[in-house]
Design an enzyme around this catalytic site. Structure first.
Site, short mmCIF file in Angstrom:
data_model
loop_
_atom_site.label_atom_id
_atom_site.label_comp_id
_atom_site.label_asym_id
_atom_site.label_seq_id
_atom_site.Cartn_x
_atom_site.Cartn_y
_atom_site.Cartn_z
N CYS A 196 4.95 -7.92 5.98
CA CYS A 196 6.31 -7.73 5.16
C CYS A 196 6.77 -6.09 5.35
O CYS A 196 6.08 -5.42 6.08
CB CYS A 196 6.27 -7.81 3.90
SG CYS A 196 5.44 -6.58 2.76
N CYS A 249 4.82 -3.34 4.00
CA CYS A 249 3.39 -3.19 4.93
C CYS A 249 3.72 -2.50 6.13
O CYS A 249 2.94 -2.08 6.82
CB CYS A 249 2.86 -4.66 5.11
SG CYS A 249 2.00 -5.24 3.57
N ASN A 292 -3.86 -10.90 -0.06
CA ASN A 292 -2.87 -10.73 -1.05
C ASN A 292 -3.23 -10.91 -2.69
O ASN A 292 -4.16 -11.91 -2.78
CB ASN A 292 -1.60 -11.33 -0.56
CG ASN A 292 -1.85 -12.76 -0.49
OD1 ASN A 292 -2.78 -13.42 0.05
ND2 ASN A 292 -0.59 -13.57 -0.85
N GLU A 306 -2.53 -6.64 4.18
CA GLU A 306 -2.56 -5.80 4.77
C GLU A 306 -2.48 -4.28 4.27
O GLU A 306 -3.51 -3.47 4.54
CB GLU A 306 -1.26 -5.61 5.75
CG GLU A 306 -1.15 -6.83 6.52
CD GLU A 306 -0.06 -8.00 5.83
OE1 GLU A 306 0.51 -8.40 6.71
OE2 GLU A 306 -0.27 -8.00 4.74
#
Length: 135
Positions: A91, A94, A45, A58
């Site tokens: 999330c 994603c 991230n 991701e």
């Protein structure tokens, strides 16, 4: 996938999370994607002071796979790692990207800070996925 392959993929997700750029949340996440040709693409991230410009691990890994010429048929499995008590889950953004760039039965290995692994599929993460503009 064999157990040793899963552990190796999870380890790659765990290792890469240390490279995350997280000056605001201090919540590093790593992801690793295994492709059919045995290549593994990792992602982290990357935060931004404008939170909408932040990108998750991701998506970083999946988008890198696209730039290298991979398609949804090439994804074998995804592993996600964070230092959490419970299993880290992608999330919603994603998850929707996984629906688009992975097969529904693609295994997603979720981990936690205790090095436990839980296997789910993309379809299990998004049971009522918006998957086509034709509806």
């Amino acid at each position: 996938m064999k157990e040793n392959q899963v552990k190796s993929l999870v380890e790659k997700a765990k290792e890469i999370k240390e490279k995350a750029y997280v000056p605001y949340s201090h919540f590093p996440v790593g992801a690793a994607i295994l492709y059919k040709d045995n290549q593994v693409i990792q992602g982290v991230n990357v935060e931004n002071v404008s939170f909408g410009a932040t990108n998750c691990a991701e998506r970083t890994a999946l988008f890198t796979g696209i730039t290298r010429g991979y398609s949804k048929d090439d994804v074998v499995a995804i592993a996600v790692s964070a230092n959490t008590k419970d299993y880290i889950t992608p999330c919603s953004i994603c998850r929707q990207v996984m629906v688009e760039l992975c097969q529904a039965d693609t295994p997603v290995y979720l981990t936690n800070g205790n090095d436990e692994i839980k296997k789910v599929t993309v379809e299990e993460l998004v049971p009522f996925a918006f998957s086509t503009m034709d509806n």
